[in-house]
Design an enzyme around this catalytic site. Structure first.
Site, PDB file in Angstrom:
ATOM      1  N   THR A  25       2.652  38.839  68.048  1.00  0.00           N
ATOM      2  CA  THR A  25       1.187  38.971  68.017  1.00  0.00           C
ATOM      3  C   THR A  25       0.735  40.124  68.920  1.00  0.00           C
ATOM      4  O   THR A  25      -0.240  40.800  68.604  1.00  0.00           O
ATOM      5  CB  THR A  25       0.480  37.664  68.451  1.00  0.00           C
ATOM      6  N   HIS A 118      14.449  33.364  59.586  1.00  0.00           N
ATOM      7  CA  HIS A 118      13.603  33.377  58.387  1.00  0.00           C
ATOM      8  C   HIS A 118      13.707  34.679  57.600  1.00  0.00           C
ATOM      9  O   HIS A 118      12.842  34.980  56.790  1.00  0.00           O
ATOM     10  CB  HIS A 118      12.144  33.089  58.781  1.00  0.00           C
TER      11      HIS A 118
END
Ligand code: ZN
Length: 239
Positions: A25, A118
């Site tokens: 982020t 992922h």
């Protein structure tokens, strides 16, 4: 770098980092799970549903509309946390980065042993012939990205309902089982099965760095609440 964290690292012989969305982020990549009003206006389905295997198969074009708009950040750069982890590895203090992120920023910062639970947006393969395509192919194409053979090009990103890569899990488990210090950063540990991997850690100390509480806090030696880039920043410090 936070002095308490530095002390744990200097006493460790084999640290492993386990991270999530909060690491990215600060590079301007938002956590897609933090649904804002914008989503509901632009998409008829929640992000978790769009990013599922079933949705990919049934609504492939809509999947790619969301994917291009919300999941790809080709201009994002590594931040202080990525740089610190790369430097720690280079100094022989960190054996692996295990990440739930798919943006490739750890490698871009110089980390070499990165286990991407992922997958990665940087790798894409034709579902028909297996040919590799870089991220640019997904960005520059419109609608459903196609291979020269006519097949659909699918990102190597683990969608909901899809299993994690067995080899990546195995290497992650090995790294965790051998570590004496586990640094958990930028993740609330609420995405499974990835979050469950930390239970393979057998070492003495867990340090958690996150903006909000995590299930690992109770068993941690140290919990640091704050932005991870600031906490880990080693700019101008020697290791
Ligand atoms: Zn093909």
């Amino acid at each position: 770098m936070d002095k308490r964290l530095r002390d744990y690292i200097s006493r460790s012989k084999n640290a492993v980092f386990f991270g999530g969305a909060g690491v990215s982020t600060e590079s301007g990549i938002p956590d897609f799970r933090s649904v804002d009003g914008l989503y509901s206006q632009q998409y008829d389905y929640p992000p978790e549903e769009i990013l599922s295997h079933t949705f990919f198969c049934r609504h492939t074009e809509e999947f790619f509309r969301f994917y291009r708009n919300k999941m790809l950040f080709p201009d994002a750069l590594p931040n202080a946390a990525h740089r610190a982890l790369a430097a720690l590895e280079q100094a022989g203090r960190l054996s692996a980065v295990i990440t739930q992120n798919i943006d490739g920023l750890h490698q871009r910062a110089g980390s070499r042993r990165v286990y991407e639970l992922h997958g990665s947006v940087l790798r894409n393969h034709c579902m028909k012939c297996g040919r590799f395509y870089p991220l640019g192919h997904i960005i520059s194409s419109a609608g459903i990205p196609r291979c020269e053979c006519g097949g659909t090009v699918k990102p190597d990103v683990v969608l909901y309902e899809e299993p994690l890569d067995g080899d990546t899990i195995e290497r992650s488990v090995e790294a965790l089982a051998a570590a004496d210090l586990l640094i958990i950063g930028g993740t609330s540990l609420n995405v499974y099965p990835a979050a469950g991997l930390i239970h393979y850690f057998r070492g003495g100390n867990i340090v958690v760095i996150n903006k909000s509480p995590t299930p690992a806090d109770a068993g941690a030696s140290l919990v640091i609440t704050g932005p991870i880039g600031e906490v880990m920043d080693i700019e101008g410090e020697s290791l």
